[in-house]
Design a protein around this motif. Structure first.
Motif, mmCIF file in Angstrom:
data_model
loop_
_atom_site.group_PDB
_atom_site.id
_atom_site.type_symbol
_atom_site.label_atom_id
_atom_site.label_comp_id
_atom_site.label_asym_id
_atom_site.label_seq_id
_atom_site.Cartn_x
_atom_site.Cartn_y
_atom_site.Cartn_z
ATOM 1 N N ARG A 88 74.555 58.670 79.627
ATOM 2 C CA ARG A 88 74.109 57.441 80.243
ATOM 3 C C ARG A 88 72.958 56.867 79.427
ATOM 4 N NH1 ARG A 88 71.420 57.565 85.220
ATOM 5 N NH2 ARG A 88 71.423 59.809 84.941
ATOM 6 N N ILE A 89 73.015 55.579 79.089
ATOM 7 C CA ILE A 89 71.852 54.918 78.490
ATOM 8 C C ILE A 89 71.126 54.272 79.655
ATOM 9 C CG2 ILE A 89 71.044 53.212 76.832
ATOM 10 C CD1 ILE A 89 72.703 55.014 75.234
ATOM 11 N N LYS A 90 69.949 54.805 79.935
ATOM 12 C CA LYS A 90 69.325 54.451 81.215
ATOM 13 C C LYS A 90 68.618 53.123 81.232
ATOM 14 C CE LYS A 90 67.760 57.484 84.393
ATOM 15 N NZ LYS A 90 66.914 58.537 84.909
ATOM 16 N N ASP A 91 68.075 52.745 80.076
ATOM 17 C CA ASP A 91 67.146 51.638 80.120
ATOM 18 C C ASP A 91 67.526 50.610 79.069
ATOM 19 O OD1 ASP A 91 65.039 49.973 80.163
ATOM 20 O OD2 ASP A 91 63.512 51.546 80.148
ATOM 21 N N ALA A 92 68.107 49.524 79.536
ATOM 22 C CA ALA A 92 68.597 48.510 78.600
ATOM 23 C C ALA A 92 67.443 47.797 77.893
ATOM 24 C CB ALA A 92 69.468 47.504 79.335
ATOM 25 N N ASP A 93 66.241 47.925 78.444
ATOM 26 C CA ASP A 93 65.105 47.220 77.839
ATOM 27 C C ASP A 93 64.583 47.877 76.572
ATOM 28 O OD1 ASP A 93 65.312 45.793 80.094
ATOM 29 O OD2 ASP A 93 63.626 46.770 81.116
ATOM 30 N N THR A 94 65.216 48.929 76.177
ATOM 31 C CA THR A 94 64.650 49.631 75.021
ATOM 32 C C THR A 94 65.128 49.029 73.706
ATOM 33 O OG1 THR A 94 66.422 51.210 75.053
ATOM 34 C CG2 THR A 94 64.417 51.840 76.205
ATOM 35 N N VAL A 95 65.887 47.943 73.792
ATOM 36 C CA VAL A 95 66.486 47.381 72.580
ATOM 37 C C VAL A 95 65.446 47.114 71.497
ATOM 38 C CG1 VAL A 95 67.765 45.426 71.639
ATOM 39 C CG2 VAL A 95 68.419 46.417 73.827
ATOM 40 N N LYS A 96 64.293 46.584 71.899
ATOM 41 C CA LYS A 96 63.295 46.257 70.888
ATOM 42 C C LYS A 96 62.849 47.519 70.147
ATOM 43 C CE LYS A 96 59.083 44.059 69.779
ATOM 44 N NZ LYS A 96 58.995 45.173 68.866
ATOM 45 N N VAL A 97 62.603 48.542 70.938
ATOM 46 C CA VAL A 97 62.181 49.796 70.324
ATOM 47 C C VAL A 97 63.307 50.336 69.461
ATOM 48 C CG1 VAL A 97 61.306 52.101 70.770
ATOM 49 C CG2 VAL A 97 60.779 50.253 72.341
ATOM 50 N N ARG A 98 64.505 50.187 69.960
ATOM 51 C CA ARG A 98 65.639 50.708 69.204
ATOM 52 C C ARG A 98 65.781 50.025 67.856
ATOM 53 N NH1 ARG A 98 69.856 51.173 73.753
ATOM 54 N NH2 ARG A 98 70.277 49.081 73.048
ATOM 55 N N ASP A 99 65.582 48.708 67.834
ATOM 56 C CA ASP A 99 65.684 47.987 66.568
ATOM 57 C C ASP A 99 64.758 48.606 65.551
ATOM 58 O OD1 ASP A 99 67.499 46.266 67.439
ATOM 59 O OD2 ASP A 99 66.144 44.568 67.764
ATOM 60 N N ASP A 100 63.618 49.007 66.063
ATOM 61 C CA ASP A 100 62.574 49.532 65.240
ATOM 62 C C ASP A 100 62.847 50.945 64.743
ATOM 63 O OD1 ASP A 100 60.234 48.849 64.222
ATOM 64 O OD2 ASP A 100 59.014 49.585 65.900
ATOM 65 N N VAL A 101 63.336 51.777 65.628
ATOM 66 C CA VAL A 101 63.452 53.201 65.311
ATOM 67 C C VAL A 101 64.834 53.643 64.907
ATOM 68 C CG1 VAL A 101 62.378 55.324 66.125
ATOM 69 C CG2 VAL A 101 62.576 53.381 67.684
ATOM 70 N N PHE A 102 65.821 53.043 65.517
ATOM 71 C CA PHE A 102 67.146 53.622 65.373
ATOM 72 C C PHE A 102 67.852 53.125 64.119
ATOM 73 C CE2 PHE A 102 67.946 54.883 70.087
ATOM 74 C CZ PHE A 102 66.774 55.609 70.064
ATOM 75 N N ASP A 103 67.337 53.525 62.993
ATOM 76 C CA ASP A 103 68.025 53.242 61.745
ATOM 77 C C ASP A 103 69.259 54.148 61.664
ATOM 78 O OD1 ASP A 103 67.167 55.834 60.300
ATOM 79 O OD2 ASP A 103 65.350 54.987 61.161
ATOM 80 N N GLU A 104 69.997 53.961 60.593
ATOM 81 C CA GLU A 104 71.263 54.685 60.433
ATOM 82 C C GLU A 104 71.102 56.208 60.547
ATOM 83 O OE1 GLU A 104 75.302 53.993 59.968
ATOM 84 O OE2 GLU A 104 73.628 52.630 60.298
ATOM 85 N N VAL A 105 70.090 56.726 59.858
ATOM 86 C CA VAL A 105 69.863 58.178 59.836
ATOM 87 C C VAL A 105 69.613 58.685 61.249
ATOM 88 C CG1 VAL A 105 68.153 59.918 59.187
ATOM 89 C CG2 VAL A 105 68.962 58.278 57.493
ATOM 90 N N THR A 106 68.766 57.953 61.971
ATOM 91 C CA THR A 106 68.401 58.366 63.321
ATOM 92 C C THR A 106 69.612 58.307 64.241
ATOM 93 O OG1 THR A 106 66.205 57.488 62.903
ATOM 94 C CG2 THR A 106 66.771 57.919 65.192
ATOM 95 N N LEU A 107 70.388 57.245 64.087
ATOM 96 C CA LEU A 107 71.584 57.131 64.928
ATOM 97 C C LEU A 107 72.517 58.319 64.703
ATOM 98 C CD1 LEU A 107 72.442 53.329 64.694
ATOM 99 C CD2 LEU A 107 71.667 54.581 66.696
#
Ligand SMILES: Nc1ncnc2c1ncn2[C@@H]1O[C@H](COP(=O)(O)OP(=O)(O)OP(=O)(O)O)[C@@H](O)[C@H]1O
Length: 258
Positions: A20-39
């Motif tokens: 479950r992805i609990k919090d849809a508001d994390t998109v901004k943070v995700r843009d920042d952190v979730f690069d390819e390697v992290t994904l």
């Protein structure tokens, strides 16, 4: 494919695996952190069923971001080191003097993966020595999973924000941890302060990526800095002994009170 599509695709993939992805508001943070390697790392941890819920961000720091998560209903903290903005130079210095990691060289990415492993190993040593720290659960590339210290998805407060009844007792407890860390886990925290201690009924040490073994050339400097930080903070609330006296007790060249 746009970044947003990429994330959506990733979210769908993850959700298809039952997370479950609990919090849809994390998109901004995700843009920042979730690069390819992290994904990829996240994907692998999800695939291994080490993560079953990915929640919102708990902390967005300079070196790392921490997310709430769950594994089979149990709270976990998902710490993701930033590959782009981490302090490469400082990390190199901590690594070079530590025999366990002195052979680590090369790329920024490689160093950060080694750093993640180093934090895992440091937490494991501290945990094995019976010191209250988050229990490390797994790591992959730049992601570290550990038990969540908190309640209802809210982390315990940092010591600086905590309500403490008896500062003297807490101070002694923390010095006890530092001593046990040195003597049994053979580690010096090296960034100890009221920020890296969480408090709920007792203190917990966190953030141990930079902790080094006593044979590190700068180990004595780090140890005294840790004690100075503690004394600076606690001297507002209780009596604190002289730093050198504390160091002597910790390293075992002093005399203990009976
Ligand atoms: N295991 C955990 N359980 C609950 N909360 C945690 C845990 N680990 C970290 N946190 C929360 O995330 C914050 C940042 O964690 P940590 O200090 O490990 O990361 P950091 O990126 O090195 O932080 P900073 O850059 O601010 O020093 C902590 O202050 C705490 O609120």
């Amino acid at each position: 494919m746009s970044l947003e599509d990429e994330h959506e695709r990733f979210d769908r993939k993850i959700e298809a695996m039952g997370v479950r992805i609990k919090d849809a508001d994390t998109v901004k943070v995700r843009d920042d952190v979730f690069d390819e390697v992290t994904l990829m790392a996240l994907y692998k941890l999800v695939h291994k069923k080490l993560i079953t819920v990915i929640g919102g961000p708990i902390s967005t720091g300079k070196e790392a971001n921490v997310f709430y998560g769950e594994r089979d209903g149990q709270g976990i903290a998902i710490k993701i080191y930033r590959i782009q903005t981490a302090n490469f130079k400082a990390m190199t210095e901590y690594m070079a003097g530590d025999r366990r990691f002195s052979s680590v060289r090369g790329t920024r990415k490689g160093l950060i993966f080694a750093w993640t492993k180093k934090e895992f190993s440091n937490l494991a040593r501290a945990h094995d020595a019976g010191i209250p720290v988050p229990e490390p659960l797994a790591f992959d590339r730049n992601i570290l999973l550990m038990t969540f210290l908190g309640e209802d998805e809210v982390p315990y407060p940092q010591l600086r924000n905590a309500e403490v009844e008896d500062y003297g007792a807490v101070y002694r407890q923390i010095l006890g941890y530092v001593e046990r860390l040195y003597r049994e886990a053979r580690l010096i925290h090296a960034d100890l302060s009221e920020y890296n201690i969480l408090y709920h009924e007792k203190p917990y040490l966190i953030d141990m990526g930079q902790a080094v073994t006593p044979d590190h050339p700068r180990a004595p400097v780090f140890l005294i800095r840790d004690i100075k930080n503690l004394n600076r903070y606690f001297s507002r609330y209780c009596d604190v002994p002289d730093e050198q006296e504390i160091i002597r007790t910790i390293v075992g060249t002093g005399h203990r009170e009976p």
